[in-house]
Enzyme design. Structure first.
Site, PDB file in Angstrom:
ATOM      1  N   THR A  29      40.160  -0.560  18.738  1.00  0.00           N
ATOM      2  CA  THR A  29      39.470   0.063  17.598  1.00  0.00           C
ATOM      3  C   THR A  29      38.766   1.322  18.093  1.00  0.00           C
ATOM      4  OG1 THR A  29      39.206  -2.060  16.514  1.00  0.00           O
ATOM      5  CG2 THR A  29      37.672  -0.333  15.862  1.00  0.00           C
ATOM      6  N   TYR A  53      36.402 -10.042  31.910  1.00  0.00           N
ATOM      7  CA  TYR A  53      36.333  -9.847  30.453  1.00  0.00           C
ATOM      8  C   TYR A  53      37.240 -10.852  29.741  1.00  0.00           C
ATOM      9  CZ  TYR A  53      36.639  -7.254  25.995  1.00  0.00           C
ATOM     10  OH  TYR A  53      36.603  -6.876  24.674  1.00  0.00           O
ATOM     11  N   ALA A  59      33.050 -12.067  18.169  1.00  0.00           N
ATOM     12  CA  ALA A  59      33.981 -10.959  18.418  1.00  0.00           C
ATOM     13  C   ALA A  59      34.806 -11.302  19.644  1.00  0.00           C
ATOM     14  CB  ALA A  59      33.212  -9.657  18.640  1.00  0.00           C
ATOM     15  N   SER A 101      28.940  -7.493  24.380  1.00  0.00           N
ATOM     16  CA  SER A 101      29.712  -7.564  25.633  1.00  0.00           C
ATOM     17  C   SER A 101      30.125  -6.145  26.020  1.00  0.00           C
ATOM     18  CB  SER A 101      30.988  -8.396  25.463  1.00  0.00           C
ATOM     19  OG  SER A 101      31.794  -8.297  26.629  1.00  0.00           O
TER      20      SER A 101
END
Ligand code: NAD
Ligand code: UDP
Length: 334
Positions: free
Chosen positions: A182, A152, A121, A82
């Site tokens: 991250t 999103y 994820a 994505s």
């Protein structure tokens, strides 16, 4: 028990920042074969440079919104595909919704057909601009369904819903990881996320662009910690969603200061308008990961930033030839 050794894994989005590190870790753990499917919309073949010579690794150019299948067994399907940075998904809203919906279902179909574990994820964005702080997995979130981030956020919320539905309806063995911010080597210098943005600005001698007044908070997790958590989750039997992230929360102004200190530069702050629906605060509650996976992040921000800055320096100096920067070679000790 090491449940990766001797197993065959498919990584959707394997050429991306997190996906490429995951492919390397699975191979290091003794997977019999790792197959990456990626259409390179935000990923990069150069992220796979260190794996090119590995006979147990296969990289296929494929858009996962189109069906796919493989001969032989598949034990794990990891769905990392994505667009993930706010700038990327703002530029690719339809693609983001399609990969989160059709792409996720195609991955689930493969896992169902092969009896594989499917790991999704997901993201802290499913909590939206959270009214509960820190965020626990029980919280259902506060998302604007038609705002600029909705392509999103809602794709990821639908992703969790269809993963849960395949588990209930077909008994697919599923895992959901809610990833919080991250960072690390192999992020794109121009992906717009704050870590590459600030490091890139400091490298070019520019000012830091802080959106809003810089009082919004984030908690930054180094990529080797995240990958360790993902592998622990895949090997576990935990089917409920698990937050993975670093609970060390700071304001964006504090983070700018940390980057300035790490780079020894003299960048000043230039304030810019806060993007619409930018979450005001974000910090993972990682009690579930600690309790069920025995996981917690180990890499200090100072150490992770040092590795990341070294990577971005080499990318800026040699734009054509990315250093492979495998964490196993150079990453901070976990
Ligand atoms: P990334 O953009 O580097 O990686 C995503 C990969 O997916 C890219 O290689 C891209 O080319 C590929 N992809 C996108 N659409 C595809 C399609 N239709 N078919 C095949 N491949 C496709 O981003 P990342 O930061 O590595 O994120 C990886 C995953 O982790 C994403 O699902 C993202 O939502 C999630 N996540 C990341 C973070 C973070 O802080 N990095 C936080 C929360 C969630
Ligand atoms: N941000 C910033 N300057 C930048 C890029 C981002 O101040 O050049 C802020 C952004 O508004 C957000 C935080 O940094 O509050 C993290 O943004 P990022 O895009 O990295 O990830 P997000 O957590 O928003 O998905």
């Amino acid at each position: 028990m090491n449940r990766i050794h001797g197993k065959r894994a498919v990584v959707l989005g394997g050429a991306g920042f997190i996906g490429s590190h995951l492919c390397e870790r699975l191979l290091a753990d003794g997977a019999s074969e790792v197959i990456s499917l990626d259409n390179f919309v935000t990923g990069d073949e150069r992220n796979l440079a260190a794996l090119r010579m590995n006979k147990r690794f296969v990289s296929l150019h494929h858009d996962i919104t189109e069906p796919f299948s493989f001969d032989g067994p598949v034990h794990y399907v990891f769905n990392m595909a994505s667009p993930a940075s706010p700038i990327d998904y703002a530029q690719l809203p339809i693609e983001t919704l399609r990969v989160g919906s059709l792409g996720t279902e195609n991955g689930l179909r493969l896992a169902h057909h092969k009896g594989a574990v499917f790991l999704q994820a997901s993201t802290s964005e499913i909590y939206g601009d959270p009214m509960v702080h820190p965020q626990r997995e029980e919280y259902w979130g506060n998302v604007n369904p038609i705002g600029p981030r909705s392509c999103y956020d809602e794709a990821k919320r639908y992703g969790e819903a269809i993963v849960a539905a395949y588990r209930r309806a077909y008994g697919v063995s599923t895992r959901i990881v809610r990833i919080f911010n991250t960072y690390g080597p192999r992020m794109r210098l121009n992906d717009g996320r704050v870590v590459p943005a600030f490091v890139g600005q400091a490298l070019r001698g520019e000012d830091f662009t802080v959106f809003g007044d810089g009082s919004q908070t984030r908690s930054f997790c180094y990529v080797s910690d995240l990958i360790d958590g993902i592998v622990r989750l895949a090997r576990s039997d935990v089917e409920e969603p698990v937050n993975l992230g670093n609970p060390r929360e700071q304001t964006l102004l504090q983070f700018a200061e940390a980057v300035r200190a790490a780079m020894g530069g003299s960048s000043h702050i230039r304030f810019k308008p806060l993007p619409q629906n930018d979450p005001q605060q974000r910090q993972p509650d990682i009690t579930r990961a600690r309790t069920l996976l025995g996981w917690e992040p180990r890499v200090r921000l100072e150490d992770g930033l040092r590795e990341t800055i070294a990577y971005f320096r080499s990318v800026a100096e040699h734009p054509g030839a990315y250093p492979s920067h495998s964490l196993s070679d150079t990453g901070p000790v976990m």
